[in-house]
Write an enzyme that holds these catalytic residues in place. Structure first.
Site, PDB file in Angstrom:
ATOM      1  N   GLY A  89       0.811  -1.211   0.000  1.00  0.00           N
ATOM      2  CA  GLY A  89       0.000   0.000   0.000  1.00  0.00           C
ATOM      3  C   GLY A  89       0.845   1.261   0.000  1.00  0.00           C
ATOM      4  N   GLY A 143       4.320   1.384  -1.155  1.00  0.00           N
ATOM      5  CA  GLY A 143       5.523   1.352  -1.992  1.00  0.00           C
ATOM      6  C   GLY A 143       5.801  -0.028  -2.544  1.00  0.00           C
ATOM      7  N   LYS A 155      11.555  -3.761   1.206  1.00  0.00           N
ATOM      8  CA  LYS A 155      10.325  -2.979   1.065  1.00  0.00           C
ATOM      9  C   LYS A 155      10.693  -1.493   1.174  1.00  0.00           C
ATOM     10  CE  LYS A 155       6.425  -4.039   3.434  1.00  0.00           C
ATOM     11  NZ  LYS A 155       5.515  -4.028   4.609  1.00  0.00           N
ATOM     12  N   ASP A 176      -4.049  -7.458  10.836  1.00  0.00           N
ATOM     13  CA  ASP A 176      -4.194  -7.300   9.378  1.00  0.00           C
ATOM     14  C   ASP A 176      -3.843  -8.609   8.669  1.00  0.00           C
ATOM     15  OD1 ASP A 176      -4.880  -5.956   7.066  1.00  0.00           O
ATOM     16  OD2 ASP A 176      -2.929  -5.023   6.798  1.00  0.00           O
TER      17      ASP A 176
END
Length: 334
Positions: free
Chosen positions: A60, A62, A78, A175
């Site tokens: 979300g 990068g 990341k 999540d």
């Protein structure tokens, strides 16, 4: 012999050797509360200046890049370009949790870097990408047999059990979804993305609801109540994804979406209809008794009332007998 790449920085040579030694010593010692701070130039060299051909995923905030530190060490980097407060908080949260947590079914954080307003997280490489990509990408789940899917479910349950039962203070992932379940070259599954994770019981009523539509438990969505049972609900959704090969929310028209849970619930409890909703890739490849058992576990996990949902430990013990011994379960395949 260790291959060391040296890059030039205004006449000053930067060797990858020290950072590799640090990686290796940390991994061998299995040290907790320790993570490497990695120089930006090393990440630049390992990703070939963040070349587009090295992009292996997109989050979300990068891209994720393949980074080759030497011929033996591949990692995933990341890159977080978002400079907002939420992104900074999630970055700090991720580093905080993953320096404390060590488990075979939780992703290893090798290091991090802050360069100007850009932040980087360096993880172990997971060659088979995310479960989402395997199920809903170009191969449409064809690499995932029934037994492999059950193994992935058990791996995820083991990771959650560690968070809920074995951490000093229970941790709620918050999540859990198929894009945050990563698969290595042998399809061992590991939980990733701890930016939203919290210690159980610390959630205040005023906290902004976070998570992903389709996986968020109803009591959290409607009342802001977050417990370990919220993760169990999300696990039930992932189990249905593995079973049916469908996305949790499917767009029916520009204005209409359909929830997999709502659609599947009546059919999961009807033994005559159940085989028809199974992913065609694995349909008719499993023992029907095993299929009924997995459907029963999924139904319990996605109960609207959290107190009716099982503990993740009970879920784990229900699924282990369905996974062959060579894949980490207790099923003897003749």
């Amino acid at each position: 012999m260790c291959f060391v790449k040296t890059i030039s920085d205004g006449g000053k040579g930067l060797s990858l050797s020290p950072i590799l030694e640090r990686f290796n010593s940390l991994r061998l010692a299995g040290k907790k509360d320790t993570v490497s701070v990695i120089e930006y130039e090393l990440l630049e060299a390992a990703t070939n200046n963040f070349q587009e051909s090295n992009v292996i995923g997109e989050g979300g905030r990068g891209h994720v890049y393949k980074a080759r530190f030497n011929e033996k060490l591949l990692a995933a980097v990341k890159r977080i370009d978002d400079a907002g407060h939420d992104a900074e908080r999630e970055f700090n949260n991720e580093v905080n949790w993953l320096t404390k947590i060590r488990h075979q079914n939780i992703i290893s954080l090798l290091g991090y870097c802050i360069h100007a307003e850009t932040r980087f997280l360096v993880y172990e490489m997971m060659q088979n990408g995310s479960l989402e990509k395997q199920l809903h990408g170009p191969t449409h789940g064809s690499n995932l047999t029934w037994h492999l899917r059950m193994k992935i479910a058990v791996d995820v349950a083991r990771g959650l059990e560690y968070l809920h039962e074995h951490c000093n203070h229970p941790v709620v992932h918050r999540d859990l979804k198929s894009s945050n379940i990563l698969l290595d070259s042998s399809f061992n599954a590991k939980l990733s993305d701890f930016g939203l994770s919290v210690t159980a019981g610390t959630q205040s009523r005023n906290v902004k609801i976070s998570g992903t539509l389709g996986y968020v438990a109803p009591e959290y969505l409607l009342e802001g109540k977050l417990t370990d049972k919220s993760d169990v609900y999300a696990f039930g959704v992932v189990l249905l994804e593995l079973l049916m090969g469908r996305r949790p929310v499917e767009k029916m028209s520009p204005t209409q979406c359909q929830s997999m849970v709502t659609w599947a619930m009546p059919q999961l409890t009807d033994r005559s209809k159940l085989p028809n909703i199974v992913d065609p890739v694995i349909r008719d490849t499993m023992d029907l008794k095993h299929l009924y058992q997995v459907a029963a576990v999924a139904v319990l996990c996605i109960q609207p009332e959290p107190s009716y949902r099982p503990l993740i430990t009970d879920v784990l013990h229900s699924l282990i007998p369905l996974v062959p011994t060579d894949l980490g379960g207790s099923l003897r395949v003749t």
